[in-house]
Design a protein around this motif. Structure first.
Motif, PDB file in Angstrom:
ATOM      1  N   HIS A  74       0.820  -1.208   0.000  1.00  0.00           N
ATOM      2  CA  HIS A  74       0.000   0.000   0.000  1.00  0.00           C
ATOM      3  C   HIS A  74       0.857   1.262   0.000  1.00  0.00           C
ATOM      4  N   GLU A  75       2.032   1.218   0.600  1.00  0.00           N
ATOM      5  CA  GLU A  75       2.933   2.373   0.523  1.00  0.00           C
ATOM      6  C   GLU A  75       3.468   2.542  -0.901  1.00  0.00           C
ATOM      7  N   LEU A  76       3.873   1.436  -1.532  1.00  0.00           N
ATOM      8  CA  LEU A  76       4.331   1.537  -2.921  1.00  0.00           C
ATOM      9  C   LEU A  76       3.190   1.989  -3.828  1.00  0.00           C
ATOM     10  N   ASN A  77       1.995   1.451  -3.597  1.00  0.00           N
ATOM     11  CA  ASN A  77       0.841   1.871  -4.395  1.00  0.00           C
ATOM     12  C   ASN A  77       0.611   3.373  -4.273  1.00  0.00           C
ATOM     13  N   ALA A  78       0.745   3.900  -3.065  1.00  0.00           N
ATOM     14  CA  ALA A  78       0.524   5.331  -2.848  1.00  0.00           C
ATOM     15  C   ALA A  78       1.551   6.165  -3.604  1.00  0.00           C
ATOM     16  N   ILE A  79       2.811   5.750  -3.532  1.00  0.00           N
ATOM     17  CA  ILE A  79       3.854   6.475  -4.278  1.00  0.00           C
ATOM     18  C   ILE A  79       3.514   6.479  -5.764  1.00  0.00           C
ATOM     19  N   ALA A  80       3.162   5.317  -6.294  1.00  0.00           N
ATOM     20  CA  ALA A  80       2.869   5.201  -7.722  1.00  0.00           C
ATOM     21  C   ALA A  80       1.610   5.972  -8.101  1.00  0.00           C
ATOM     22  N   TYR A 119       4.615  12.327   3.870  1.00  0.00           N
ATOM     23  CA  TYR A 119       4.644  10.886   4.085  1.00  0.00           C
ATOM     24  C   TYR A 119       4.973  10.121   2.800  1.00  0.00           C
ATOM     25  N   LEU A 120       4.597  10.643   1.640  1.00  0.00           N
ATOM     26  CA  LEU A 120       5.016   9.995   0.396  1.00  0.00           C
ATOM     27  C   LEU A 120       6.536  10.007   0.270  1.00  0.00           C
ATOM     28  N   GLU A 121       7.158  11.103   0.649  1.00  0.00           N
ATOM     29  CA  GLU A 121       8.620  11.157   0.626  1.00  0.00           C
ATOM     30  C   GLU A 121       9.212  10.197   1.643  1.00  0.00           C
ATOM     31  N   TRP A 122       8.573  10.069   2.784  1.00  0.00           N
ATOM     32  CA  TRP A 122       9.050   9.103   3.783  1.00  0.00           C
ATOM     33  C   TRP A 122       8.895   7.681   3.268  1.00  0.00           C
ATOM     34  N   LEU A 160      13.755   5.457  -3.041  1.00  0.00           N
ATOM     35  CA  LEU A 160      13.392   5.027  -4.391  1.00  0.00           C
ATOM     36  C   LEU A 160      13.545   6.182  -5.369  1.00  0.00           C
ATOM     37  N   LEU A 161      14.183   5.922  -6.488  1.00  0.00           N
ATOM     38  CA  LEU A 161      14.371   6.932  -7.523  1.00  0.00           C
ATOM     39  C   LEU A 161      13.261   6.823  -8.566  1.00  0.00           C
ATOM     40  N   PRO A 162      12.936   7.927  -9.261  1.00  0.00           N
ATOM     41  CA  PRO A 162      11.893   7.875 -10.296  1.00  0.00           C
ATOM     42  C   PRO A 162      12.163   6.825 -11.364  1.00  0.00           C
ATOM     43  N   SER A 163      13.418   6.641 -11.746  1.00  0.00           N
ATOM     44  CA  SER A 163      13.734   5.654 -12.784  1.00  0.00           C
ATOM     45  C   SER A 163      13.416   4.241 -12.318  1.00  0.00           C
ATOM     46  N   PHE A 164      13.668   3.955 -11.038  1.00  0.00           N
ATOM     47  CA  PHE A 164      13.335   2.643 -10.499  1.00  0.00           C
ATOM     48  C   PHE A 164      11.826   2.451 -10.487  1.00  0.00           C
ATOM     49  N   LEU A 165      11.093   3.451 -10.015  1.00  0.00           N
ATOM     50  CA  LEU A 165       9.643   3.346  -9.957  1.00  0.00           C
ATOM     51  C   LEU A 165       9.041   3.132 -11.334  1.00  0.00           C
ATOM     52  N   GLN A 166       9.594   3.809 -12.326  1.00  0.00           N
ATOM     53  CA  GLN A 166       9.054   3.697 -13.672  1.00  0.00           C
ATOM     54  C   GLN A 166       9.095   2.244 -14.152  1.00  0.00           C
TER      55      GLN A 166
END
Length: 316
Positions: A74-80, A119-122, A160-166
Motif C-alpha cells: 500500500h505504501e508503494l501503491n501510494a507512491i505510484a 509521508y510519500l517522501e518518507w 526510491l528513484l523515479p527511474s526505479f519506480l518507472q
C-alpha cells in the motif's frame, strides 16, 4: 530484541493498545521500550479511520530509533498513485481507476496536502526488506532471487528513484515481478474459468500461495494462503517451477499482507510467521515478541482485543 507488528491500515487505537501491551510507553509523543525495538511490516495506510495518527506514531518511532519499518504494497501503491508516468503524459504509474481510487480514498481524505507530500517522501525511504542479526522481515514474501533482482537497480538503504519506480510499476519486466513478489507474494492461477472473491469483493483468478513450502504433494487448495479456495486441482507447472521453498535452516522471517482469519495466531512454519490478522476487517492487530530464537513459538504472539471479537483476547 524486537517486537514485530503486522498491517495496521489506519487503526491507531489498536496500535496504541498493542504497544502498551508490549510494554512501550509514550515519552514526548514517541513510544519507547527500555530494551526492545519494534519492526513494522508495512501497510500503514488506507481503509482505517486514523491514518494520520498511525503514520505519526510509526514515522516518529523510526526517526527516533525506537523502531524499524519496511515498505508494504500500500505504501508503494501510494507512491505510484501520485507519481506521473513519464511515458504517458497526464497518467500516473498507478492508474486512477475506480477501484484504485476507492482503495486509497481514506488516505487522501484524512491527510492534508502537506502531510500527504511529507509521508510519500518518507515512504520512498522505506526498505523493501530487512535482514538483522538473527531474523528477517518483509511485507509479503522472502525470495532471494527477487531481492537480488531489486538490488541490481536499487540499493535497499536508499530512497526510491523515479527511474526505479518507472520500471518497477510497469508489468511485463523482471523488476516488476521481483517487487510484486516481495510486496504482494507469489500467486498461482486457478484452473479454467474458476475464480473467487477476496475480502474486498474483488474477483480473483489467481491465488496467493504458501511460498515458504515446497509445492510437491500440494493441490491448489492446500497450497493457497486462504481457506476460500475449493479447487483440489494440481498446481500448474509454471507455479511449481517458480517455487523456492524457504529453507528450514534460514533465519526466521516475519511477514504481513495475507489477511489471515482472526483466530488464535499460529506460526506458518518453524521459522516463518505472518502477523496480518485482518484488523481492517474486524480482526485484530498482532505482534510477535522475538527473543532471539530460531525456532518460533506460538506463545510469543501478542494481539489486541477488538470489540465483538471475543476470541481475540490479548496473549501476554
Amino acid at each position: 530484541m524486537y517486537d514485530l507488528i503486522g498491517d495496521i491500515h489506519g487503526h491507531a487505537d489498536a496500535l496504541v493498545q498493542l504497544l502498551q501491551l508490549l510494554g512501550y510507553q509514550s515519552h514526548e509523543g514517541i513510544y519507547r521500550h527500555p530494551e526492545r525495538k519494534v519492526i513494522f511490516l508495512g501497510d500503514f495506510i488506507d481503509r482505517g479511520p486514523q491514518i494520520q495518527k498511525v503514520l505519526k506514531i510509526v514515522q516518529q518511532m523510526v526517526a527516533a530509533g525506537t523502531a524499524y519499518a519496511v515498505m508494504g504494497n500500500h505504501e508503494l501503491n501510494a507512491i505510484a498513485y501520485h507519481t506521473e508516468d513519464r511515458n504517458a503524459p497526464g497518467e500516473f504509474l498507478r492508474r486512477h481507476s475506480p477501484s484504485n481510487n476507492h482503495q486509497h480514498r481514506q488516505t487522501v481524505e484524512q491527510l492534508t496536502p502537506d502531510e500527504l507530500k511529507f509521508y510519500l517522501e518518507w515512504f520512498r525511504t522505506l526498505p523493501m526488506w530487512l535482514e538483522l542479526e538473527g531474523l528477517r522481515a518483509v511485507h509479503a514474501c522472502w525470495d532471494d532471487r527477487a531481492i537480488a533482482r531489486v538490488r541490481q537497480d536499487h540499493p535497499n538503504d536508499q530512497p526510491l528513484l523515479p527511474s526505479f519506480l518507472q520500471s518497477a510499476c510497469r508489468p511485463g519486466n523482471e523488476l516488476f515481478d521481483a517487487v510484486e513478489t516481495l510486496l504482494k507474494g507469489k500467486e498461482a492461477p486457478l484452473p479454467g474459468m474458476a475464480f473467487f472473491r477476496d475480502k474486498e469483493g474483488h474477483v480473483r483468478r489467481n491465488v496467493r500461495v504458501r511460498w515458504y513450502l515446497s509445492p510437491e504433494r500440494h493441490t491448489i487448495r492446500s497450497y493457497a494462503m486462504t481457506d476460500e479456495i475449493e479447487s483440489d486441482h494440481q498446481l500448474d507447472e509454471a507455479s511449481i517451477a517458480a517455487a523456492v521453498p524457504y529453507p528450514s535452516d534460514a533465519p526466521p522471517v516475519f511477514c504481513g499482507h495475507y489477511w489471515l482469519a482472526p483466530i488464535r495466531p499460529e506460526i506458518l512454519a518453524p521459522n516463518v510467521a505472518c502477523l496480518d490478522f485482518s484488523v481492517a476487517k474486524g480482526g485484530f492487530l498482532c505482534a510477535y515478541r522475538w527473543q532471539g530464537e530460531h525456532r518460533l513459538a506460538n506463545e510469543h504472539f501478542v494481539w489486541t482485543n477488538q470489540p465483538g471479537n471475543d476470541d481475540a483476547i490479548p496473549n501476554v
